[in-house]
Design a protein around this motif. Structure first.
Motif, PDB file in Angstrom:
ATOM      1  N   ILE A  98       0.822  -1.228   0.000  1.00  0.00           N
ATOM      2  CA  ILE A  98       0.000   0.000   0.000  1.00  0.00           C
ATOM      3  C   ILE A  98       0.847   1.266   0.000  1.00  0.00           C
ATOM      4  O   ILE A  98       0.450   2.291   0.531  1.00  0.00           O
ATOM      5  CB  ILE A  98      -1.025   0.001   1.167  1.00  0.00           C
ATOM      6  N   ASP A  99       2.029   1.173  -0.607  1.00  0.00           N
ATOM      7  CA  ASP A  99       2.854   2.341  -0.898  1.00  0.00           C
ATOM      8  C   ASP A  99       3.237   3.136   0.349  1.00  0.00           C
ATOM      9  O   ASP A  99       3.213   4.358   0.339  1.00  0.00           O
ATOM     10  CB  ASP A  99       2.137   3.233  -1.917  1.00  0.00           C
ATOM     11  N   SER A 100       3.559   2.450   1.415  1.00  0.00           N
ATOM     12  CA  SER A 100       4.042   3.064   2.664  1.00  0.00           C
ATOM     13  C   SER A 100       3.114   4.146   3.214  1.00  0.00           C
ATOM     14  O   SER A 100       3.554   5.186   3.684  1.00  0.00           O
ATOM     15  CB  SER A 100       5.454   3.634   2.465  1.00  0.00           C
ATOM     16  N   VAL A 101       1.827   3.897   3.176  1.00  0.00           N
ATOM     17  CA  VAL A 101       0.859   4.863   3.698  1.00  0.00           C
ATOM     18  C   VAL A 101       1.065   5.094   5.192  1.00  0.00           C
ATOM     19  O   VAL A 101       0.988   6.220   5.674  1.00  0.00           O
ATOM     20  CB  VAL A 101      -0.591   4.384   3.420  1.00  0.00           C
ATOM     21  N   LEU A 102       1.353   4.044   5.938  1.00  0.00           N
ATOM     22  CA  LEU A 102       1.481   4.172   7.387  1.00  0.00           C
ATOM     23  C   LEU A 102       2.816   4.770   7.811  1.00  0.00           C
ATOM     24  O   LEU A 102       2.935   5.291   8.915  1.00  0.00           O
ATOM     25  CB  LEU A 102       1.304   2.811   8.050  1.00  0.00           C
ATOM     26  N   ASN A 103       3.821   4.686   6.973  1.00  0.00           N
ATOM     27  CA  ASN A 103       5.147   5.187   7.325  1.00  0.00           C
ATOM     28  C   ASN A 103       5.515   6.465   6.592  1.00  0.00           C
ATOM     29  O   ASN A 103       6.656   6.887   6.627  1.00  0.00           O
ATOM     30  CB  ASN A 103       6.204   4.111   7.055  1.00  0.00           C
ATOM     31  N   ARG A 104       4.579   7.080   5.935  1.00  0.00           N
ATOM     32  CA  ARG A 104       4.826   8.310   5.196  1.00  0.00           C
ATOM     33  C   ARG A 104       4.530   9.510   6.083  1.00  0.00           C
ATOM     34  O   ARG A 104       3.605   9.499   6.893  1.00  0.00           O
ATOM     35  CB  ARG A 104       3.909   8.350   3.967  1.00  0.00           C
ATOM     36  N   VAL A 105       5.303  10.560   5.900  1.00  0.00           N
ATOM     37  CA  VAL A 105       5.028  11.814   6.586  1.00  0.00           C
ATOM     38  C   VAL A 105       3.933  12.514   5.802  1.00  0.00           C
ATOM     39  O   VAL A 105       4.075  12.782   4.609  1.00  0.00           O
ATOM     40  CB  VAL A 105       6.288  12.699   6.659  1.00  0.00           C
ATOM     41  N   HIS A 106       2.813  12.788   6.460  1.00  0.00           N
ATOM     42  CA  HIS A 106       1.678  13.429   5.804  1.00  0.00           C
ATOM     43  C   HIS A 106       1.738  14.927   6.077  1.00  0.00           C
ATOM     44  O   HIS A 106       1.498  15.371   7.188  1.00  0.00           O
ATOM     45  CB  HIS A 106       0.360  12.838   6.313  1.00  0.00           C
ATOM     46  N   LEU A 107       2.051  15.691   5.026  1.00  0.00           N
ATOM     47  CA  LEU A 107       2.178  17.131   5.187  1.00  0.00           C
ATOM     48  C   LEU A 107       0.848  17.839   5.097  1.00  0.00           C
ATOM     49  O   LEU A 107       0.688  18.937   5.596  1.00  0.00           O
ATOM     50  CB  LEU A 107       3.142  17.689   4.140  1.00  0.00           C
TER      51      LEU A 107
END
Length: 117
Positions: A98-107
């Motif tokens: 799922i394209d690193s949704v949980l480990n991505r920094v959400h700006l």
């Protein structure tokens, strides 16, 4: 004779840290229109655990001549290890599927109920 207070405090702190991380993650992996349902399902599962674990622990305690350690503590350690394994699996799944949704920094802030209209 070992006192159970130390391990219980550690487990309480670990649970508090887990809750602080897991609840804000729900809107990151669920479409906006289903966030309420997702929170309801997660809350129901949590309450089922909170209702059943004391019964399981009481049964373990009673079966071991009313001794808390090591029998009950082993149960908690096993549950913690299962949690760690599930966490590792979720990170693996997040990275590869799922394209690193949980480990991505959400700006940009996540808006609950935003349908993109």
């Amino acid at each position: 004779d070992v006192s159970p207070e130390g391990p219980l405090v550690g487990q309480g702190l670990a649970y508090a840290g887990f809750a602080a991380v897991i609840w804000p993650s729900v809107p990151l992996v669920v479409p906006g229109r289903l966030v309420g349902l997702a929170y309801g399902v997660a809350f129901s599962i949590q309450n089922a655990g909170l209702a059943s674990f004391p019964l399981i622990i009481a049964a373990i305690y009673a079966d071991n001549n009313d001794k808390y350690i090591p029998s009950v503590e082993v149960f908690f350690v096993v549950v913690a290890l299962v949690g760690v394994l599930v966490g590792i699996y979720l990170n693996f799944y997040d990275y590869y599927y799922i394209d690193s949704v949980l480990n991505r920094v959400h700006l940009t802030p996540v808006v609950v109920g935003d349908e993109g209209d």
